[in-house]
Design a protein around this motif. Structure first.
Motif, PDB file in Angstrom:
ATOM      1  N   LYS A   1     101.649  38.262 -57.499  1.00  0.00           N
ATOM      2  CA  LYS A   1     101.836  37.308 -58.585  1.00  0.00           C
ATOM      3  C   LYS A   1     101.549  35.880 -58.117  1.00  0.00           C
ATOM      4  O   LYS A   1     100.868  35.108 -58.813  1.00  0.00           O
ATOM      5  CB  LYS A   1     103.257  37.401 -59.119  1.00  0.00           C
TER       6      LYS A   1
ATOM      7  N   LYS B   1     104.459  43.011 -55.037  1.00  0.00           N
ATOM      8  CA  LYS B   1     104.348  42.458 -56.395  1.00  0.00           C
ATOM      9  C   LYS B   1     104.552  40.944 -56.399  1.00  0.00           C
ATOM     10  O   LYS B   1     103.848  40.195 -57.081  1.00  0.00           O
ATOM     11  CB  LYS B   1     105.381  43.141 -57.295  1.00  0.00           C
TER      12      LYS B   1
ATOM     13  N   LYS C   1     102.467  45.612 -60.160  1.00  0.00           N
ATOM     14  CA  LYS C   1     103.476  45.773 -61.209  1.00  0.00           C
ATOM     15  C   LYS C   1     103.695  47.248 -61.527  1.00  0.00           C
ATOM     16  O   LYS C   1     104.836  47.710 -61.661  1.00  0.00           O
ATOM     17  CB  LYS C   1     103.049  45.017 -62.470  1.00  0.00           C
ATOM     18  N   SER C   2     102.602  47.959 -61.653  1.00  0.00           N
ATOM     19  CA  SER C   2     102.689  49.387 -61.973  1.00  0.00           C
ATOM     20  C   SER C   2     103.377  50.155 -60.856  1.00  0.00           C
ATOM     21  O   SER C   2     104.247  51.006 -61.104  1.00  0.00           O
ATOM     22  CB  SER C   2     101.281  49.945 -62.217  1.00  0.00           C
TER      23      SER C   2
ATOM     24  N   LEU D   1      97.631  42.312 -59.000  1.00  0.00           N
ATOM     25  CA  LEU D   1      98.910  42.090 -59.670  1.00  0.00           C
ATOM     26  C   LEU D   1      99.220  43.233 -60.630  1.00  0.00           C
ATOM     27  O   LEU D   1     100.370  43.709 -60.694  1.00  0.00           O
ATOM     28  CB  LEU D   1      98.879  40.755 -60.424  1.00  0.00           C
ATOM     29  N   LYS D   2      98.207  43.673 -61.364  1.00  0.00           N
ATOM     30  CA  LYS D   2      98.405  44.792 -62.292  1.00  0.00           C
ATOM     31  C   LYS D   2      98.835  46.047 -61.545  1.00  0.00           C
ATOM     32  O   LYS D   2      99.763  46.759 -61.965  1.00  0.00           O
ATOM     33  CB  LYS D   2      97.111  45.037 -63.067  1.00  0.00           C
ATOM     34  N   ALA D   3      98.155  46.300 -60.419  1.00  0.00           N
ATOM     35  CA  ALA D   3      98.497  47.484 -59.625  1.00  0.00           C
ATOM     36  C   ALA D   3      99.884  47.356 -59.020  1.00  0.00           C
ATOM     37  O   ALA D   3     100.654  48.335 -58.966  1.00  0.00           O
ATOM     38  CB  ALA D   3      97.445  47.682 -58.531  1.00  0.00           C
TER      39      ALA D   3
ATOM     40  N   TYR E   1      97.804  35.441 -57.578  1.00  0.00           N
ATOM     41  CA  TYR E   1      97.050  35.316 -58.830  1.00  0.00           C
ATOM     42  C   TYR E   1      97.146  33.901 -59.397  1.00  0.00           C
ATOM     43  O   TYR E   1      96.134  33.313 -59.804  1.00  0.00           O
ATOM     44  CB  TYR E   1      97.585  36.327 -59.849  1.00  0.00           C
TER      45      TYR E   1
ATOM     46  N   LYS F   1     107.147  49.380 -60.758  1.00  0.00           N
ATOM     47  CA  LYS F   1     107.867  50.052 -61.837  1.00  0.00           C
ATOM     48  C   LYS F   1     108.143  51.507 -61.481  1.00  0.00           C
ATOM     49  O   LYS F   1     109.265  52.014 -61.651  1.00  0.00           O
ATOM     50  CB  LYS F   1     107.051  49.964 -63.123  1.00  0.00           C
TER      51      LYS F   1
ATOM     52  N   LYS G   1      89.669  37.510 -60.342  1.00  0.00           N
ATOM     53  CA  LYS G   1      89.473  38.887 -60.791  1.00  0.00           C
ATOM     54  C   LYS G   1      90.172  39.876 -59.863  1.00  0.00           C
ATOM     55  O   LYS G   1      90.847  40.816 -60.308  1.00  0.00           O
ATOM     56  CB  LYS G   1      87.979  39.188 -60.864  1.00  0.00           C
TER      57      LYS G   1
ATOM     58  N   LYS H   1      94.061  39.470 -60.031  1.00  0.00           N
ATOM     59  CA  LYS H   1      94.567  39.987 -61.305  1.00  0.00           C
ATOM     60  C   LYS H   1      94.706  41.505 -61.254  1.00  0.00           C
ATOM     61  O   LYS H   1      95.708  42.072 -61.716  1.00  0.00           O
ATOM     62  CB  LYS H   1      93.642  39.570 -62.443  1.00  0.00           C
ATOM     63  N   SER H   2      93.701  42.155 -60.676  1.00  0.00           N
ATOM     64  CA  SER H   2      93.759  43.608 -60.516  1.00  0.00           C
ATOM     65  C   SER H   2      94.889  43.998 -59.566  1.00  0.00           C
ATOM     66  O   SER H   2      95.612  44.977 -59.799  1.00  0.00           O
ATOM     67  CB  SER H   2      92.428  44.133 -59.990  1.00  0.00           C
TER      68      SER H   2
END
Length: 412
Positions: free
Chosen positions: A382, A378, A351-352, A347-349, A385, A355, A341, A344-345
């Protein structure tokens, strides 16, 4: 027939091996597992030998004797054959205790075989998911390397147009070289772990398919096979101690010997041949009792008792250890789920953030230090995760092992 063979070979080449197929193959082809299996067969033969020891014995012999200087009353050459049948009417319990000992040794070897198999399958499971984690890390690093290379080529064009400094190029070149080293280092780790996995499985492995454990609670089936093996080994030592003690008891054996005799140049007395036995049947009963041996057998029995006591301490310790590991296995699963969990959070952060920073970097708002930090974050997120997901599978493998389960039955 050729078409059927093609259908069985092609899927393996196309889809590779999943964890379940590797575990099933290793059960029959791992050298250490097979060695342990052969040891069980050897102990079974010893049990059969101990059981056969109850039957009578039959011995056959022949002899030939020649005297260089025969006397007037003894022939110079005598030959013959004899058959002896013997049976122990009472041996103080030696045979029964030996049979029990061998049977307990066979059971101990059987549980040792099961334990070797389960430990091997657990080691394969750990190698399998660790290899998947390394492959995911390699993929993330290659992806980052491509991004750094693209930026390096872009900055080089700017440098040639006097729109960037040599420091910008050098920094990106250093980052790119670092990713190349990380890629090669990870490839080596993958190769080493891949070969270790092939050794444990017992065959060549090309590609690995995704596999997962059933995520359900398992009911404990009792003590681990390794503990059961120790228990029967302890019982075998106790049986051996009783066998040693039985040497102090009386023994009764009966033997029947039938002999045939032949002679050459029988001597004579007064021209009349001297009568010699042509055959003889001899029945003999023997009673034996050891009265004194300076405490030899007593010391041997005490030594065996101490060995059994030492095994008992191991049994107690390993039983406590199993209970502890069962509790830790549940905590390990809980922690692994939280890690998934969290990663995953992250990785999302990451990636954002990458970008946004990439857009700003391309627009010249932030420098390449900020960009490289975001790219590194990033990449690490990854890899973390994917590793967290694989660690959860390993945690379930350990959980099922310490609940004395067969891992291959829980792989989907």
């Amino acid at each position: 027939m050729k078409k059927l063979l093609l259908l069985t070979v092609v899927p393996a080449l196309l889809f590779g091996d999943d964890l379940k197929s590797l575990l099933e193959f290793a059960k029959e082809n791992n050298n250490l597992v097979n060695a342990s299996k052969i040891a069980v067969h050897a102990k079974a033969k010893e049990v059969q030998s101990a059981a056969s020891n109850y039957f009578p014995t039959v011995d056959v012999s022949a002899f030939y004797k020649r005297d260089d200087k025969p006397s007037p009353f003894f022939p110079g050459t005598t030959y013959g054959a004899r058959t002896k049948i013997g049976f122990d009417i009472y041996d103080g319990g030696k045979k029964s205790n030996t049979k029990k000992q061998k049977e307990n040794e066979r059971k101990s070897a059987s549980f040792s075989y099961k334990e070797t198999k389960k430990l091997t399958l657990l080691a394969i499971t750990e190698d399998y998911y660790n290899l998947k984690s390394l492959q995911a890390s390699l993929g993330a690093t290659i992806e980052a390397s491509k991004a750094v290379k693209a930026q390096l080529e872009r900055v080089r064009h700017f440098y040639e147009a006097d729109l960037a400094t040599s420091d910008d190029v050098d920094r990106l070149q250093s980052a790119y070289d670092s990713t190349l080293y990380a890629i090669e280092s990870t490839k080596f780790q993958i190769t080493a772990l891949h070969k270790a996995l092939e050794l444990k499985v017992g065959k060549k492995i090309n590609t690995l398919e995704n596999s997962q454990f059933d995520k359900r609670a398992a009911q404990n089936e009792g003590l681990l096979d390794s503990i059961q093996s120790l228990r029967y080994k302890k019982a075998a030592l106790q049986n051996l101690g009783e066998t040693v003690a039985s040497y102090y008891y009386p023994t009764l054996r009966i033997e029947d010997t039938y002999s045939f005799y032949g002679y050459q140049n029988k001597p004579t007395f007064g021209g009349v041949p001297i009568a010699y036995l042509d055959k003889q049947n001899e029945l003999m009963a023997t009673v034996g009792l050891r009265l004194f041996d300076f405490g030899t057998l007593k010391e041997q029995k005490e030594a065996l008792k101490l060995q059994a006591d030492a095994l008992n301490q191991q049994i107690i310790y390993k039983s406590k250890e199993q209970q502890m590991q069962q509790e830790l296995a549940q905590e390990r699963i809980h922690t692994a789920k939280l890690n998934i969990k969290s990663s995953k959070s992250a990785l999302k952060a990451a990636k954002s953030a990458l970008k946004t920073i990439t857009e700003k970097y391309n627009a010249g708002i932030v420098d390449n230090v900020v960009y490289l930090d975001a790219l590194s974050a990033k990449t690490e997120a990854k890899a973390r995760y994917e590793k967290a997901r694989n660690d959860l599978e390993i945690a379930y493998g350990i959980y099922y092992y310490y609940n004395n389960k067969n891992l291959e039955e829980f792989v989907k």
